[in-house]
Enzyme design. Sequence first.
Site, mmCIF file in Angstrom:
data_model
loop_
_atom_site.group_PDB
_atom_site.id
_atom_site.type_symbol
_atom_site.label_atom_id
_atom_site.label_comp_id
_atom_site.label_asym_id
_atom_site.label_seq_id
_atom_site.Cartn_x
_atom_site.Cartn_y
_atom_site.Cartn_z
ATOM 1 N N HIS A 140 0.825 -1.210 0.000
ATOM 2 C CA HIS A 140 0.000 0.000 0.000
ATOM 3 C C HIS A 140 0.862 1.263 0.000
ATOM 4 O O HIS A 140 0.917 1.997 0.989
ATOM 5 C CB HIS A 140 -0.974 -0.012 1.186
ATOM 6 C CG HIS A 140 -2.079 -1.007 1.009
ATOM 7 N ND1 HIS A 140 -2.126 -2.202 1.693
ATOM 8 C CD2 HIS A 140 -3.168 -0.985 0.201
ATOM 9 C CE1 HIS A 140 -3.209 -2.870 1.328
ATOM 10 N NE2 HIS A 140 -3.860 -2.170 0.417
ATOM 11 N N ALA A 142 2.650 4.519 -2.866
ATOM 12 C CA ALA A 142 2.245 5.391 -3.981
ATOM 13 C C ALA A 142 2.313 4.680 -5.333
ATOM 14 O O ALA A 142 1.615 5.076 -6.278
ATOM 15 C CB ALA A 142 3.117 6.646 -4.000
ATOM 16 N N VAL A 143 3.122 3.610 -5.425
ATOM 17 C CA VAL A 143 3.189 2.883 -6.698
ATOM 18 C C VAL A 143 1.883 2.105 -6.925
ATOM 19 O O VAL A 143 1.373 2.047 -8.049
ATOM 20 C CB VAL A 143 4.415 1.936 -6.749
ATOM 21 C CG1 VAL A 143 4.580 1.350 -8.142
ATOM 22 C CG2 VAL A 143 5.679 2.682 -6.345
ATOM 23 N N HIS A 144 1.330 1.560 -5.835
ATOM 24 C CA HIS A 144 0.004 0.916 -5.943
ATOM 25 C C HIS A 144 -1.028 1.949 -6.403
ATOM 26 O O HIS A 144 -1.842 1.674 -7.287
ATOM 27 C CB HIS A 144 -0.400 0.300 -4.601
ATOM 28 C CG HIS A 144 -1.856 -0.076 -4.512
ATOM 29 N ND1 HIS A 144 -2.444 -1.030 -5.322
ATOM 30 C CD2 HIS A 144 -2.862 0.400 -3.718
ATOM 31 C CE1 HIS A 144 -3.741 -1.130 -5.016
ATOM 32 N NE2 HIS A 144 -4.020 -0.267 -4.061
ATOM 33 N N HIS A 180 -7.055 6.771 -3.259
ATOM 34 C CA HIS A 180 -7.934 5.823 -2.565
ATOM 35 C C HIS A 180 -7.302 5.096 -1.371
ATOM 36 O O HIS A 180 -8.021 4.556 -0.544
ATOM 37 C CB HIS A 180 -8.494 4.792 -3.562
ATOM 38 C CG HIS A 180 -7.544 3.669 -3.825
ATOM 39 N ND1 HIS A 180 -6.452 3.774 -4.650
ATOM 40 C CD2 HIS A 180 -7.502 2.405 -3.321
ATOM 41 C CE1 HIS A 180 -5.799 2.634 -4.665
ATOM 42 N NE2 HIS A 180 -6.402 1.789 -3.862
ATOM 43 N N ASP A 290 -8.663 -1.542 -8.309
ATOM 44 C CA ASP A 290 -7.991 -1.791 -7.032
ATOM 45 C C ASP A 290 -7.537 -3.243 -6.891
ATOM 46 O O ASP A 290 -6.533 -3.510 -6.238
ATOM 47 C CB ASP A 290 -8.946 -1.406 -5.887
ATOM 48 C CG ASP A 290 -8.230 -1.275 -4.556
ATOM 49 O OD1 ASP A 290 -7.001 -1.056 -4.557
ATOM 50 O OD2 ASP A 290 -8.899 -1.378 -3.502
ATOM 51 N N GLN A 341 -3.129 -16.257 -2.987
ATOM 52 C CA GLN A 341 -3.492 -15.744 -4.305
ATOM 53 C C GLN A 341 -4.623 -16.539 -4.962
ATOM 54 O O GLN A 341 -5.527 -15.954 -5.542
ATOM 55 C CB GLN A 341 -2.267 -15.707 -5.230
ATOM 56 C CG GLN A 341 -1.263 -14.623 -4.841
ATOM 57 C CD GLN A 341 -1.902 -13.249 -4.761
ATOM 58 O OE1 GLN A 341 -2.603 -12.819 -5.668
ATOM 59 N NE2 GLN A 341 -1.673 -12.545 -3.663
#
Length: 413
Positions: A140, A142-144, A180, A290, A341
């Site tokens: 979580h 800034a690249v996300h 977000h 997201d 996953q």
Amino acid sequence: MEILQNRRWICLTLTLILKLNCSGEVESCTRRKVKRLLSFQRYCHASRLLRGLVPHTPGSLHLLDDDYLGQAGHMLSKVSAWNFDIFLFDRLTNGNSLVTLMCHLFNVYGLIHHFQLDMVKLHRFLGMVQEDYHSQNPYHNAVHAADVTQAMYCYLKEPKLAGQLSPLDVFLGLMAAAAHDVDHPGVNQPFLIKTRHHLASLYQNTSVLESHHWRSTVGMLRESGLLSHLPADMSQDIEQQLGSLILATDISRQNEFLLTFREHLDNQDLDLQLASHRHFILQIALKCADVCNPCRVWELSRQWSERVCEEFYRQGDLEKKFDLEISPLCNQQADTVPAIQTGFISYIVEPLFEEWQRFTEPSLLSQTMMGHLHKNKARWSRLRFTHPTSESQMQPHVEEDPEPEEQSLLFTV
Ligand SMILES: *[C@@H]1O[C@H](CO)[C@@H](O)[C@H](O)[C@H]1NC(C)=O
Ligand SMILES: [Zn+2]
């Protein structure tokens, strides 16, 4: 002359940004921050070149810009490609992927002109948002946020949608995507509740993180004065709509959104002329953006998977350290990356994207995404059983999946 003027403008904004971000104490700024700001200033100049606003004449300043443009700028010309490598883009922009991408997309859509935005205020706002993401979070960060923004851009360009969207819709979609998860602490809501974090009591144990992301965004909007020239009712409406979009990313509300979406598609009653229906689709698009990691090419998808699991494991380590019960998915010994996953894909991502594909049909992008999704799922599935956990090696027959409802609950806490 043009060069001189630009140089003066660059110095002015740089001084402004340094002052604003560092409360007048330039010395206290980290070198990294200054470096980022400098490269951002270069980008702003470069983007003027891209838009043909500045005639390209040789000069020392331009040589720098061309070098800079040659890499990040070239990537921006392919920003609508689904295999866009946001990790590479972040390195090429010196950790400025979110600001650089948003600036570019605002230019592409003419939003600065349409809303008469002040460039200095826009830089201030975007810089604040980017800086408020925690770069030490494996996931979580800034690249996300930049990755979700890039995905959102791809979804806004869907033929079913693009022609129907107003400039305000596009503005809200991009802003919500960029902000977000702002100031995400790298732990989940149950953790905040059980450790009696002040945010949990502030937001009464419900959508604690999402409420915080929204209110932080509103705070930065007001502090930057980005919307201060708009009529009060309009800026209020923007703040409210941003809230409704950001709060929709709360995974515990996944079923609510999925059922409503499915119902609309079954009844074929979505009318994109209606602002309320467009808003609903923006909520769904943001939710898709997201959780779209498993729909990316394997090489990108795998990196996100490892990052998000690393963030879970860090929470698990914290819980162990403070003698708290280890949260679901957070136990590095029991919860392997492939197991997490495959569950996440089966119970969250696949159901959502199946409906998104129905909505966007016929869509090349949705086909591509579903192709990656199925391949990635199969790959994690194979990895899950070729590298079993130590626990399952001892008890080879207990690897049964829990009931679907039970399993999806794990992801919605
Ligand atoms: C939030 O959860 C905590 C821990 O379960 C509880 O003590 C507290 O009363 C709850 N607060 C609200 C407003 O529900
Ligand atoms: Zn997110």
